[in-house]
Design an enzyme around this catalytic site. Structure first.
Site: not given
Lengths: 343, 343
Positions: B211, B239, B241
């Site tokens: 990230t 998905r 996060g």
């Protein structure tokens, strides 16, 4: 022999009595909501009011039976929310509001207060019970949140009931969309941009929002929370509100509370409302009622509105809101069913 | 004439001097991260290390110039994260990891500590700089979070640069996906279900996550935070996060801190990490360092790992992590550039 019985009685007193005592003091509680907004008695017909109350009662009875028979709070909140999703009166599952494009895009979340495991789905259009998809994400995947077609694929593979998107359609919600399209385009002619933080351009939001949720405490002392919604009438651009966001619209922690929110989602996200309630209990020692009122006040101070339900590990509950009304109900420690709509 | 000059001097002293005084005491600070994980010196070549450091330096210089010239913390974090998104070394924008289906799906969030306005996008595949899409959601829409094709449509209409999905592709990340597909299918043969909360089945996650993020304090005393990511290599089912979730991976509040997280996203969502740090400062009086360490400890206790950067209104910062390393850097109050990788 008498001596051995004496020892057995001693052992029984030591091991069995505390279990009985624990069962006697344990309490199980279920609290639900069906959305907050400008719900005024003068605008409600007796028939409509009776229909809402009957639906809330059915949901409460479903979840309470599970708690009464020793089931988990997780099973109870899932089953309760499924009843509300299947009921076309509420903005979740069947009867969800329409997006700008005329679709029903559903969001849901669930959280286990014992393990702090959580699951959420957003933007699903074919899963009959989004709350069960959220639970499948929590229990059958390594993830917490799934969105869109990926989430639907997962739900299908997890064996959940898949329906045609038309299943969710109701004429009332369709008319709401037509009205919103007219009114929003008038509103946007004046101001199309978000320029003044805290003063968003959402007009006539009373018929646009709506959420259902449940929080429960089971006989084992475990808390759980679940929330489900169709989001906002005339929503565009894949908008996601607070319901499927852990910490914003849904949160559960055995040490503090189980929380499910309803209202103007953007303000709930920016204030991290559900977790803020928990943090106020954990870090400042506030009661669940005090914390509930405090977080709703923060939402109001910022210009937002809505409500929430929260329940702590001792069975204390709150149903805080700053709107005219909130569809809500509870089965309290003594087994009594409470259902209310107005302030 | 002398009298008039006297009045002018008096007025100047009244209006101008306080401004000068304020500028003298104000401090502006920028902190960035480029992901946390098993980053060991023994596995790093001098060339690779130099490349990472040079990229981090470039990002810091870009954002710091904005702060130095009196620009807003919001402009600084956006510009800084854009540099890291454009850099193929980091898992954000160009160089993002691949989903199971071989796509690059990008998430980003931004938050303004002064107004607590926030914006986020998730699952976008054609927006060159997702952080700018998040900012557009914050400033040009009535919403906080948009996902998927809807978010892309919005970004296009907001005038952001749209690229072909192949723009994000790098050979290194493609090879990571091939490796993950092999290793994950071996892993899933053993255990495909999430049965033990806290023990998720994600294998070899070191090359899967990543990230970038920035937090800044400007001369006006305003905080801002931004985070951007490609998510997890071989992610499935849409998905999402923690990065685009306000309160989990990104949060900013002038009264407490600006926070950007990196790590095993599922644990960051369940712990509402970014907002928890803020709550520990606000409700328990912890310093930003104490709060940063406390929340990372919670993530670790639950079985997760990762790191974060946080900055308070006085310019105090923390870069907490429980992994072997975290790409990170700062320009401190005295204008010195700090860049570190290992523990």
């Amino acid at each position: 022999m008498k001596g051995r019985f004496g020892i057995l009685f001693f052992l029984a007193a030591f091991f069995v009595l505390p279990v009985i005592a624990q069962q006697k003091t344990s309490s199980y509680v279920l609290v639900i909501h069906g959305g907050a907004g400008t719900i005024l008695k003068k605008n409600m017909t007796p028939e409509k009011e009776a229909a809402y109350k009957s639906s809330l009662k059915k949901a409460l009875e479903t979840g309470y039976r599970i708690l009464q028979s020793g089931g988990s709070s997780l099973d109870a909140v899932e089953a309760t929310v499924r009843v509300l999703e299947d009921d076309s009166l509420f903005n979740a599952g069947k009867g969800a509001v329409f997006t700008h494009e005329g679709r029903n895009e559903l969001d849901a979340a669930i959280m286990n207060g014992k393990t702090k495991a959580a699951g959420a789905v957003a933007g699903v259009t074919t899963v009959r019970n989004p709350v069960s998809a959220a639970r499948a994400v929590m229990e059958k995947s390594e993830h917490v949140m799934m969105v869109g077609p990926g989430a639907e694929k997962f739900a299908r593979e997890a064996g959940l009931e898949i329906v045609d998107p038309s299943y969710f359609r109701t004429e009332t919600r369709w008319q709401d969309l037509q009205r919103a399209i007219r009114e929003d385009s008038l509103a946007s002619a004046k101001s199309n941009a978000y320029t003044n933080p805290g003063k968003l351009g959402i007009k006539n939001r009373d018929y646009k929002f709506g959420t259902v949720g449940a929080v429960a405490l089971d006989q084992q002392g475990n808390l759980a929370a679940a929330t489900s919604t169709g989001g906002m009438t005339n929503k565009k651009y894949g908008r996601i509100g607070d319901s499927p966001i852990i910490g914003a619209g849904t949160y559960a922690n055995n040490e503090t509370a189980a929380i499910s929110c309803t209202g103007w989602g953007e303000f709930y996200i920016r204030n991290v409302v559900a977790y803020d309630l928990s943090a106020l209990m954990e870090y400042k020692g506030l009661s669940v009622q005090q914390a509930g009122n405090a977080v709703i006040k923060k939402v109001g101070d910022m210009g937002g509105d809505g409500g929430l339900i929260a329940l702590d590990k001792k069975g204390n509950m709150t149903m805080s809101f700053n709107t005219e009304g909130m569809y809500r109900g509870a089965v309290t420690k003594d087994g009594k069913i409470q259902i209310e709509i107005y302030k």
